[in-house]
Write an enzyme that holds these catalytic residues in place. Structure first.
Site, PDB file in Angstrom:
ATOM      1  N   GLY A 148       0.843  -1.192   0.000  1.00  0.00           N
ATOM      2  CA  GLY A 148       0.000   0.000   0.000  1.00  0.00           C
ATOM      3  C   GLY A 148       0.878   1.240   0.000  1.00  0.00           C
ATOM      4  N   CYS A 149       0.390   2.315  -0.621  1.00  0.00           N
ATOM      5  CA  CYS A 149       1.241   3.511  -0.705  1.00  0.00           C
ATOM      6  C   CYS A 149       1.412   4.147   0.666  1.00  0.00           C
ATOM      7  CB  CYS A 149       0.684   4.506  -1.719  1.00  0.00           C
ATOM      8  SG  CYS A 149      -1.036   4.962  -1.492  1.00  0.00           S
ATOM      9  N   ASN A 150       0.353   4.208   1.443  1.00  0.00           N
ATOM     10  CA  ASN A 150       0.468   4.736   2.798  1.00  0.00           C
ATOM     11  C   ASN A 150       1.304   3.792   3.669  1.00  0.00           C
ATOM     12  OD1 ASN A 150      -1.295   6.840   2.103  1.00  0.00           O
ATOM     13  ND2 ASN A 150      -3.090   5.644   2.671  1.00  0.00           N
TER      14      ASN A 150
END
Lengths: 342, 342, 342, 342
Positions: A148-150
């Site tokens: 996930g980017c976060n």
């Protein structure tokens, strides 16, 4: 020898970002693009910024001849992704950008994504795509699960601190500011310019954001005990970039030292001098990550800031970095594009 | 053999954009950077997005050893530029990004820039940097005069139409929308985020914008008679990109055909299918230019739209394209970076 | 005595803007709000910025008791609007914000809106809502047809010039920059923040924008002959505001004088000193209109700039101004809210 | 009887915001405006959005006849403010918007503002302007010290929780997102659109932001013991609005209940239903404050979000609210302007 690349789900932002990077990658060639609802369209119609590339038209996945493909990027929504990848040839190298293969535990997957996983055998095979921490496994991986980017932003701040034992594991707060492209090209009211521009608000607050599944899994694995962080993301009125402001307890200088040491040889990780802070503007459009540490006036507290581009290092750039490893290419090939400023 | 590059005036936006592009240019290496007020600073302090490049520190121009430099980019303000270049070795290749060497006529220079030119001999030597129209001269040039960014946008729309004789030369209106980075890094009230974001207004309207000097000179030269266009620029609340909306009289299909033919073999010029319109979002961060033509409901009228990135094709990308030619390198080397979207 | 107000279609932006203004209008009280798909919801859920107002919940139109209503604002999509208004009590005062009652000619309506008008009797009754030009008719109107927001901007620039006979009627070009809220709250890809922020492009160019129907009707009526303007709107990366840059032929000083004279006593129309230009930032959030005139360097040409807020003077503010007239209230009541800057 | 108002320092954003609100305030009239460097200019030149108001021209402070003034707003920079106010008639009512009279303790003032206070007698007299907590004192105050905008946001979240004893006083973290107008109209590189738009970064982090002085003073006073919070502000790419995301320890339901109870009768404070989050978009342009509470997945932790407009409730709206009290006018007079959305 040039590697033949397919992008499945090429009509979304991560698909477009893969194409953008491959445009100047010296050893990758895009031979197939799929886009279910947009099959039959030219990629230059779907994304006019790519029209100079002379890309293949979008087709349906079943019309791709995978025997002529060296590696497929799968930029489909979760759930769809696992169904599609399960049908691909088992010797095809695959980098998945969805959430489907990130979580090792079937129960955790179901908890965060709301339905049972349909391909747990592939899940077992997948290597988690946080390159700097899974490099050796990725070199021999067939299936890579992009992070996930976060989740990437948070881990770049915290993993080395857990490894080095310099922070209190029970007092970690991640306040995250996320550019809107992370939400994809979906037609939702809160993603309209008129709703979003000119202000901000939190979303998925209170411990509901799915990337917490990744934090829980990875931080606990590194720590050798359960670690649960507090995580509040905010939707930002800009297109690219994530800033994670991470509140930790420990000696600020030790925290900075642990990060500087861990990333000393990492090409894409820039640890700023102590006291300097990361800005999303300084990494947008690139695969670079800026990490800054400052001590608070309250003794024993530090703030770690991490900035990365959600579409590049948080997603498609990371995917290409991992594909480079899986294909035996130099890890940074095609990824040294400098950030775009202003 | 790698070309040794100096950037004079490296602390402004066009200087930073040169460095950004050179970061992945295979045959250029930055060996010197000057920045008068910021001499002594590290480039990574002035522009944190470039810190991974390991660039030389900023120095004063007089401290650069030009004998070790193959080509200098001069990204200084006008007036300063002519003074500096006049002092450089006369065999040093120079690409100037200022307005100082664009106008052939001393009176015109004084009219638009408010004081006499101090180096008209260099002016006579300089080749105008609109690559697609001065390519052969640029191959042998020692001194290249980069175009104005707005001037480039207007010329890409209009020059081929004058050449082809398909428009009324007395009825040309350019309504231009210019991203704010074109105004540089100067501290002016109207460039503050609080003043600019969330709205728009014209500036330098009524025929006062200096790029009219370039329009007058170039269009008249191509037409073989005086051509005077109407030009109204607007300051836009975005950082990169120019959209020129050009109102012309003639047969729309002929106008589209003339542009398509003229740019058929040009790598960076994309003429869109008839009826499609250019968007700045489709070229931002790249050296590409999108050109669109649509016929109006009023017979004999067409609208030509041109989008380019003021910092790239309108300035630093163009400069590198010209430097490639001057150094005998392939013209597109280092410039195939795809636009950044979203 | 306080006027009882209903807003039909209160879940869109023009509905919200009506409520925002009425919040401090001393003689209007909102007694009913309709929102078809959102019936049953609280207005404060649909628009949290209005939660302090204690507004009635959204209901279906058929559930409103119109006998207790003095005036209804109808903020529904075109086509829907004519069907709904045809069913309302014939003695109810109605201000319509849709396109349904703007065009007098059935053929023109069908041409621009793609289907036959279903309530041409109401069309005949409706008074066009450009207050400063239809004030007397509006005072006795039962049904007011609000203007298009772009149509209002163009008319404020051009109508007085036609009236005064100071411009060439065959040489009018309107290059318009429109904030995105004018497109409403609809879920379209090009209205997403990620697509729109940071750039611009034209839309409905080439003479296809529907507000041309209003320009044709009104300008021809004023001129006493057919007038056809060229009109190219551009979608802007900001939420509120329209800037019309209008290219006309005539003597600039006469053009400025004609506008200054025509608007001398108009409270909401501010004609700037000759040579000054209008900015959308100076009128956003208000019912004011700024009008600027500058002469071009080309003799006999002038540029007229008009800035207004599409949601206020271009739509809901105008609607309340007209409602004030229809209800016998002071025309400016509740509308003197100053623009919001920065 | 209409109150005669002077605004000292009218050429900055808080000065303009005072004028904007007074434009529709039924009992205030602006009789004098000062602006040192801009003395002699018309207010409509400095702020074109106010040109319809017919305001007095800007003059030097010494040219104002204060005998004809009922109340002066002082919107000058800190340090300047104390010098100016010390020279004003001692019976003139003054609402100061600077930092000069916020801190009771001379040492604290010097610590945060870098030099000794020059008017500690006035300091002693001043009443802190957080209306909802100092209402009775303000009714009889002659000199009001407006709060910091960030300080207001944090206090609206935390004061009632300290009062109610429902949180751990040693575990308070304020992560704040601040719109750029809070930095004023000063010409700084980091406030340029080209630098700021499209991203975010922290500023004055690590406990260096001056509003910490207010937090320390006020929270400690309420608690009856020293309270020190951790505070990290971030510069946001939007013009108006502050979002404070406050991390506290306690029972989330109790925390929500304490806020709901405390603000039950407050007109400008809207406590959202439990689990809903505040958005700056819902209060921009108004004097309203939205307060939201959500429980975290980690037991005993809650996130309190507060949104207010830094220029209105955080500064000029607050100032007028306090002036209303000091002048014996209804507290909400002129301040019921609804938020502007979209």
């Amino acid at each position: 020898m040039t590697q033949k690349i397919a992008i499945l789900g090429a009509s979304g932002y991560t698909g477009a970002e893969l194409a953008r990077i491959i445009a100047t990658h010296p050893e990758m060639e895009i031979v197939a693009l799929s886009g279910d609802r947009k099959a039959g369209m030219r990629m230059g119609e779907v994304f006019p910024h790519l029209r100079h590339m002379g890309l293949p038209d979008l087709v349906k996945i079943e019309d791709i001849d995978f025997s002529a493909v060296d590696l497929a990027f799968c930029a489909l929504p979760h759930a769809t992704s696992q169904a599609v990848i399960a049908e691909l040839p088992r010797d095809l190298k695959v980098v998945d950008l969805s959430a489907d293969f990130r979580l090792r535990d079937a129960a955790e997957y179901e908890k965060w994504y709301g339905k049972p996983h349909a391909a747990m055998d592939l899940q077992a095979e997948a290597v988690y795509g946080l390159t700097e921490f899974y490099r050796e496994e990725l070199k021999t991986a067939r299936l890579c699960a992009g992070t996930g980017c976060n989740a990437a932003a948070g881990q770049y701040a915290i993993r080395p601190l857990i490894e080095a034992g310099v922070i209190d594991l029970d007092e970690i707060v991640i306040d995250l500011k996320a550019g809107v492209s992370g939400a994809g090209r979906s037609l939702k009211e809160n993603l309209l310019h008129a709703e979003l521009a000119g202000g901000t608000m939190p979303y998925s607050a209170g411990g509901k954001h799915r990337h917490l599944g990744e934090f829980d899994q990875e931080f606990s694995k590194v720590a050798g005990r359960a670690v649960r962080v507090q995580f509040t993301p905010h939707l930002m009125p800009f297109n690219r970039g994530i800033l994670a402001t991470v509140y930790v307890r420990g000696t600020p200088a030790d925290i900075h030292a642990a990060l500087a040491k861990r990333y000393e040889t990492e090409v894409f990780l820039e640890v700023l001098p102590f006291g300097q802070l990361a800005s999303t503007r300084s990494i947008a459009g690139s695969n670079f990550v800026h990490v800054g540490v400052i001590g608070d006036r309250l003794p024993g507290r530090a703030v770690v800031t991490v900035a990365l581009d959600n579409l590049t290092k948080g997603s498609s750039g990371q995917a290409i970095q991992n594909a480079n490893l899986m294909l035996g290419l130099p890890e940074t090939m095609g990824l040294m594009l400098a950030p775009v400023f202003p």
